[in-house]
Design an enzyme around this catalytic site. Structure first.
Site, short mmCIF file in Angstrom:
data_model
loop_
_atom_site.label_atom_id
_atom_site.label_comp_id
_atom_site.label_asym_id
_atom_site.label_seq_id
_atom_site.Cartn_x
_atom_site.Cartn_y
_atom_site.Cartn_z
N CYS A 273 0.83 -1.20 0.00
CA CYS A 273 0.00 0.00 0.00
C CYS A 273 0.87 1.26 0.00
CB CYS A 273 -0.99 -0.03 1.16
SG CYS A 273 -2.36 1.16 0.96
N HIS B 110 -3.17 -5.14 1.49
CA HIS B 110 -2.62 -5.37 2.84
C HIS B 110 -2.68 -6.86 3.21
CE1 HIS B 110 -2.52 -1.11 4.34
NE2 HIS B 110 -3.40 -0.96 3.36
N GLU C 280 -1.04 -8.34 5.41
CA GLU C 280 -0.82 -8.50 6.86
C GLU C 280 -2.13 -8.49 7.64
OE1 GLU C 280 -0.35 -5.78 5.16
OE2 GLU C 280 -1.00 -4.03 6.31
#
Length: 201
Positions: A81, A180, A182
């Protein structure tokens, strides 16, 4: 082979989430905020967050020159990002004074998918990431509008109004996604990067 040591640039953004995902994917993961800490890692993640803030803090913490040098020396770096924006050679709709690391020959448009309320999730097939399409989370995400000859497009949106927009690229040892991983609990993108670092180290 020894466990690769991978740092997460800990100036702003999803630092804790990336450290946890990298550790679960087999790395010795740690936050990196100072040049001496950067010297001790084999690879680096530039997390999502606010790219203009990360740019400012990179200068305040005197990390720009050390990171530029490590990138020039071949250190693997993954940007997600805002991290993708920091790795791009050209940024559209950015602030005039924001500066990245100019590692990947690409043009990205900041906040291309819209504002926070326009955040969405979508499947993305990623070259080199086995299994079913990755369930990608986009939050005020950029997209890639141009890539240079040396950049491999490894992921694009597969449907909806943003279909075919480029959202994952690789150039040599540099990897970037506009989403993202994560935040998903799916470790495949982090495992891909850990393997890249292990190969280069």
């Amino acid at each position: 082979m020894a466990v690769p040591v991978i740092g997460v640039l800990a100036l702003q953004g999803d630092v804790r989430e990336h450290v946890a995902a990298l550790a679960a994917a087999g790395a010795d993961a740690r936050p990196v905020r100072r040049p001496a800490e950067l010297d001790a890692v084999d690879g680096l993640v530039v997390p999502g967050g606010e790219s203009t803030t990360i740019s400012e803090l990179t200068d305040i913490f005197e990390m720009r020159e050390p990171i530029d040098k490590r990138i020039a020396d071949g250190m693997p770096v993954y940007g997600s990002c805002a991290g993708m924006i920091m790795l791009a050679t050209e940024v559209l709709d950015g602030r005039p004074d924001q500066r990245g690391f100019s590692g990947i020959d690409m043009t990205v448009r900041r906040n291309a998918f819209g504002r926070q309320v326009d955040s969405f999730e979508a499947p993305v097939e990623i070259t080199g990431v086995p299994g079913e399409p990755f369930h990608a989370v986009f939050i005020r995400a950029p997209w890639v509008e141009r890539v240079g000859a040396g950049v491999e497009v490894i992921g694009s949106v597969t449907g909806g109004p943003a279909a075919d927009r480029i959202v994952a690229v690789r150039q040599g040892n540099l990897l970037a996604t506009s989403f993202h991983p994560e935040l998903t609990g799916d470790l495949r993108v982090h495992a891909y990067f850990v393997n890249l670092v292990r190969t280069v180290s």
